[in-house]
Each structure stands twice: as C-alpha cells, then as structure tokens.
Design a protein around this motif. Structure first.
Motif, PDB file in Angstrom:
ATOM      1  N   ILE A   1       0.848  -1.196   0.000  1.00  0.00           N
ATOM      2  CA  ILE A   1       0.000   0.000   0.000  1.00  0.00           C
ATOM      3  C   ILE A   1       0.880   1.242   0.000  1.00  0.00           C
ATOM      4  CG2 ILE A   1      -1.679   1.364   1.317  1.00  0.00           C
ATOM      5  CD1 ILE A   1      -2.814  -1.246   2.395  1.00  0.00           C
ATOM      6  N   ASP A   2       0.570   2.163  -0.905  1.00  0.00           N
ATOM      7  CA  ASP A   2       1.225   3.470  -0.948  1.00  0.00           C
ATOM      8  C   ASP A   2       0.133   4.501  -0.676  1.00  0.00           C
ATOM      9  OD1 ASP A   2       3.089   5.456  -1.262  1.00  0.00           O
ATOM     10  OD2 ASP A   2       3.143   5.327  -3.448  1.00  0.00           O
ATOM     11  N   ILE A   3       0.370   5.407   0.269  1.00  0.00           N
ATOM     12  CA  ILE A   3      -0.657   6.370   0.653  1.00  0.00           C
ATOM     13  C   ILE A   3      -0.031   7.729   0.939  1.00  0.00           C
ATOM     14  CG2 ILE A   3      -0.584   5.710   3.095  1.00  0.00           C
ATOM     15  CD1 ILE A   3      -3.683   6.128   3.096  1.00  0.00           C
ATOM     16  N   SER A   4      -0.756   8.767   0.580  1.00  0.00           N
ATOM     17  CA  SER A   4      -0.350  10.133   0.906  1.00  0.00           C
ATOM     18  C   SER A   4      -1.616  10.925   1.198  1.00  0.00           C
ATOM     19  CB  SER A   4       0.453  10.772  -0.235  1.00  0.00           C
ATOM     20  OG  SER A   4      -0.341  10.842  -1.405  1.00  0.00           O
ATOM     21  N   GLY A   5      -1.451  12.090   1.781  1.00  0.00           N
ATOM     22  CA  GLY A   5      -2.624  12.871   2.136  1.00  0.00           C
ATOM     23  C   GLY A   5      -2.368  14.358   2.114  1.00  0.00           C
ATOM     24  N   VAL A   6      -3.473  15.105   2.038  1.00  0.00           N
ATOM     25  CA  VAL A   6      -3.433  16.562   2.074  1.00  0.00           C
ATOM     26  C   VAL A   6      -4.387  17.010   3.177  1.00  0.00           C
ATOM     27  CG1 VAL A   6      -3.870  18.695   0.814  1.00  0.00           C
ATOM     28  CG2 VAL A   6      -2.954  16.698  -0.398  1.00  0.00           C
ATOM     29  N   HIS A   7      -3.838  17.704   4.174  1.00  0.00           N
ATOM     30  CA  HIS A   7      -4.640  18.216   5.285  1.00  0.00           C
ATOM     31  C   HIS A   7      -4.855  19.704   5.066  1.00  0.00           C
ATOM     32  CE1 HIS A   7      -4.889  19.296   9.830  1.00  0.00           C
ATOM     33  NE2 HIS A   7      -6.095  19.132   9.320  1.00  0.00           N
ATOM     34  N   ASP A   8      -6.104  20.108   4.922  1.00  0.00           N
ATOM     35  CA  ASP A   8      -6.459  21.520   4.801  1.00  0.00           C
ATOM     36  C   ASP A   8      -7.033  21.944   6.143  1.00  0.00           C
ATOM     37  OD1 ASP A   8      -7.638  24.014   4.350  1.00  0.00           O
ATOM     38  OD2 ASP A   8      -8.217  23.509   2.300  1.00  0.00           O
ATOM     39  N   GLU A   9      -6.186  22.495   6.980  1.00  0.00           N
ATOM     40  CA  GLU A   9      -6.588  22.856   8.339  1.00  0.00           C
ATOM     41  C   GLU A   9      -7.699  23.900   8.329  1.00  0.00           C
ATOM     42  OE1 GLU A   9      -4.530  24.054  12.599  1.00  0.00           O
ATOM     43  OE2 GLU A   9      -3.272  23.795  10.833  1.00  0.00           O
ATOM     44  N   ALA A  10      -7.603  24.888   7.446  1.00  0.00           N
ATOM     45  CA  ALA A  10      -8.607  25.954   7.395  1.00  0.00           C
ATOM     46  C   ALA A  10      -9.981  25.402   7.006  1.00  0.00           C
ATOM     47  CB  ALA A  10      -8.174  27.038   6.407  1.00  0.00           C
ATOM     48  N   ALA A  11     -10.028  24.463   6.078  1.00  0.00           N
ATOM     49  CA  ALA A  11     -11.299  23.889   5.634  1.00  0.00           C
ATOM     50  C   ALA A  11     -11.750  22.721   6.512  1.00  0.00           C
ATOM     51  CB  ALA A  11     -11.189  23.426   4.185  1.00  0.00           C
TER      52      ALA A  11
ATOM     53  N   ALA B   1     -10.986   0.816   5.225  1.00  0.00           N
ATOM     54  CA  ALA B   1     -11.443   0.625   3.848  1.00  0.00           C
ATOM     55  C   ALA B   1     -10.753  -0.605   3.280  1.00  0.00           C
ATOM     56  CB  ALA B   1     -11.111   1.850   2.996  1.00  0.00           C
ATOM     57  N   SER B   2     -11.356  -1.154   2.249  1.00  0.00           N
ATOM     58  CA  SER B   2     -10.750  -2.250   1.515  1.00  0.00           C
ATOM     59  C   SER B   2     -10.276  -1.694   0.183  1.00  0.00           C
ATOM     60  CB  SER B   2     -11.770  -3.370   1.300  1.00  0.00           C
ATOM     61  OG  SER B   2     -11.185  -4.424   0.567  1.00  0.00           O
ATOM     62  N   LEU B   3      -9.004  -1.894  -0.114  1.00  0.00           N
ATOM     63  CA  LEU B   3      -8.424  -1.392  -1.358  1.00  0.00           C
ATOM     64  C   LEU B   3      -8.316  -2.522  -2.369  1.00  0.00           C
ATOM     65  CD1 LEU B   3      -5.536   0.798   0.112  1.00  0.00           C
ATOM     66  CD2 LEU B   3      -7.848   1.515  -0.534  1.00  0.00           C
ATOM     67  N   LYS B   4      -8.994  -2.373  -3.498  1.00  0.00           N
ATOM     68  CA  LYS B   4      -8.917  -3.347  -4.588  1.00  0.00           C
ATOM     69  C   LYS B   4      -7.531  -3.266  -5.239  1.00  0.00           C
ATOM     70  CE  LYS B   4     -13.285  -4.582  -4.508  1.00  0.00           C
ATOM     71  NZ  LYS B   4     -13.631  -5.873  -3.966  1.00  0.00           N
ATOM     72  N   PRO B   5      -7.098  -4.316  -5.933  1.00  0.00           N
ATOM     73  CA  PRO B   5      -5.802  -4.266  -6.606  1.00  0.00           C
ATOM     74  C   PRO B   5      -5.722  -3.154  -7.650  1.00  0.00           C
ATOM     75  CG  PRO B   5      -6.574  -6.526  -6.448  1.00  0.00           C
ATOM     76  CD  PRO B   5      -7.721  -5.644  -6.027  1.00  0.00           C
ATOM     77  N   TYR B   6      -4.701  -2.373  -7.556  1.00  0.00           N
ATOM     78  CA  TYR B   6      -4.254  -1.351  -8.497  1.00  0.00           C
ATOM     79  C   TYR B   6      -5.036  -0.056  -8.639  1.00  0.00           C
ATOM     80  CZ  TYR B   6      -0.566  -4.451 -10.072  1.00  0.00           C
ATOM     81  OH  TYR B   6       0.526  -5.251 -10.134  1.00  0.00           O
ATOM     82  N   PRO B   7      -6.284   0.081  -8.268  1.00  0.00           N
ATOM     83  CA  PRO B   7      -6.887   1.389  -8.551  1.00  0.00           C
ATOM     84  C   PRO B   7      -6.268   2.480  -7.690  1.00  0.00           C
ATOM     85  CG  PRO B   7      -8.369   0.148  -7.176  1.00  0.00           C
ATOM     86  CD  PRO B   7      -7.228  -0.769  -7.547  1.00  0.00           C
ATOM     87  N   ASP B   8      -6.254   3.684  -8.243  1.00  0.00           N
ATOM     88  CA  ASP B   8      -5.923   4.861  -7.444  1.00  0.00           C
ATOM     89  C   ASP B   8      -7.192   5.199  -6.676  1.00  0.00           C
ATOM     90  OD1 ASP B   8      -3.307   5.147  -8.386  1.00  0.00           O
ATOM     91  OD2 ASP B   8      -4.010   6.195 -10.162  1.00  0.00           O
ATOM     92  N   THR B   9      -7.077   5.290  -5.378  1.00  0.00           N
ATOM     93  CA  THR B   9      -8.241   5.521  -4.509  1.00  0.00           C
ATOM     94  C   THR B   9      -8.101   6.866  -3.828  1.00  0.00           C
ATOM     95  OG1 THR B   9      -8.458   3.148  -4.112  1.00  0.00           O
ATOM     96  CG2 THR B   9      -9.549   4.617  -2.547  1.00  0.00           C
ATOM     97  N   MET B  10      -9.201   7.621  -3.782  1.00  0.00           N
ATOM     98  CA  MET B  10      -9.248   8.894  -3.066  1.00  0.00           C
ATOM     99  C   MET B  10     -10.352   8.793  -2.021  1.00  0.00           C
ATOM    100  SD  MET B  10     -10.967  11.928  -2.440  1.00  0.00           S
ATOM    101  CE  MET B  10     -12.262  11.840  -3.642  1.00  0.00           C
ATOM    102  N   ILE B  11     -10.007   9.160  -0.789  1.00  0.00           N
ATOM    103  CA  ILE B  11     -10.995   9.196   0.288  1.00  0.00           C
ATOM    104  C   ILE B  11     -10.929  10.570   0.917  1.00  0.00           C
ATOM    105  CG2 ILE B  11     -11.742   8.218   2.481  1.00  0.00           C
ATOM    106  CD1 ILE B  11     -10.382   5.575   1.598  1.00  0.00           C
ATOM    107  N   GLY B  12     -12.052  11.283   0.893  1.00  0.00           N
ATOM    108  CA  GLY B  12     -12.143  12.602   1.490  1.00  0.00           C
ATOM    109  C   GLY B  12     -12.792  12.517   2.851  1.00  0.00           C
ATOM    110  N   LEU B  13     -12.232  13.235   3.808  1.00  0.00           N
ATOM    111  CA  LEU B  13     -12.751  13.248   5.179  1.00  0.00           C
ATOM    112  C   LEU B  13     -13.039  14.672   5.618  1.00  0.00           C
ATOM    113  CD1 LEU B  13     -10.123  10.854   6.793  1.00  0.00           C
ATOM    114  CD2 LEU B  13     -12.458  10.246   6.153  1.00  0.00           C
ATOM    115  N   LYS B  14     -14.100  14.851   6.364  1.00  0.00           N
ATOM    116  CA  LYS B  14     -14.391  16.119   7.042  1.00  0.00           C
ATOM    117  C   LYS B  14     -13.990  15.914   8.499  1.00  0.00           C
ATOM    118  CE  LYS B  14     -16.125  20.240   7.577  1.00  0.00           C
ATOM    119  NZ  LYS B  14     -15.344  21.371   7.143  1.00  0.00           N
ATOM    120  N   LEU B  15     -13.178  16.823   8.992  1.00  0.00           N
ATOM    121  CA  LEU B  15     -12.697  16.730  10.372  1.00  0.00           C
ATOM    122  C   LEU B  15     -13.471  17.733  11.219  1.00  0.00           C
ATOM    123  CD1 LEU B  15      -8.892  16.712   9.538  1.00  0.00           C
ATOM    124  CD2 LEU B  15     -10.413  14.742   9.773  1.00  0.00           C
ATOM    125  N   GLY B  16     -13.730  17.348  12.451  1.00  0.00           N
ATOM    126  CA  GLY B  16     -14.479  18.267  13.306  1.00  0.00           C
ATOM    127  C   GLY B  16     -14.167  18.134  14.749  1.00  0.00           C
TER     128      GLY B  16
END
Length: 113
Positions: A18-28, A98-113
């Motif tokens: 698994i390769d994963i990266s993320g972007v945290h938008d603190e203001a949003a 989450a379950s990651l299928k083989p090879y697709p690029d997956t995006m998961i968006g989260l709202k933090l509160g």
C-alpha cells in the motif's frame, strides 16, 4: 508510516503493497487521502489512525481504475479510465477503514471536526 506486507523490487526490498499520501487543509477542516494497492490479485485492508484529528466522517470515496491494467485515456477517448464511486470506507473509533482493490488509485475525502 505504512505497516503492511511488502515485496522486493530492483530498487529496494520490502516495499509496502500500500502506498498512501494525504493533504490536510486545516482551514477547511478536511483531509484528503490518496492510496494505491500495488498487489496484483488481493484486496488489502486499510486501517488508518485518525487520532488527534477530532471527529471525522467520510465525505467522498472514489476509485480510478479499469478492468484492464494497461488501459489508458487518449486524446480521442478520454473516458476509458474514469473515477467510480467507491464503497465501504468508514470511520470507526478514530480509525479510517477501507478495503483497497488491486491497483486502482483511490481517493478518500474526510471532514474533520
């Protein structure tokens, strides 16, 4: 840090499946994660700690894939590989699962509160 089984390649040993990266938008108040399961045939479980990020909920889940791994978009056909609504991503007890299928690029968006 990603903890999962891996594979050996010419450039390094024990690369995680698994390769994963993320972007945290603190203001949003959002966190957007991008993940890929490099395994050719097995679904892999994603279990990510969200500790310290407050209450979180999944707002979007998309997978970019095609039945043929070598499929590509071209200038004349730009719809061969397109995002599809993902399913099954959820937050439970400060963990994203989450379950990651083989090879697709997956995006998961989260709202933090």
């Amino acid at each position: 840090m990603v903890k999962c089984q891996g594979y050996d390649a010419d450039v390094a040993d024990n690369l995680p499946w698994i390769d994963i990266s993320g972007v945290h938008d603190e203001a949003a108040g959002t966190l957007t994660l991008f993940a890929v399961n490099r395994h050719a045939s097995e679904d892999l479980a994603l279990d990510l700690s969200l500790q310290g990020l407050g209450n979180a909920s999944v707002t979007d889940h998309q997978a970019m894939t095609d039945a043929l791994l070598a499929a590509v978009n071209t200038a004349t056909d730009q719809t061969t590989v397109v995002p599809h609504k993902g399913k099954g991503a959820r937050v439970a007890e400060d963990r994203l699962q989450a379950s990651l299928k083989p090879y697709p690029d997956t995006m998961i968006g989260l709202k933090l509160g």
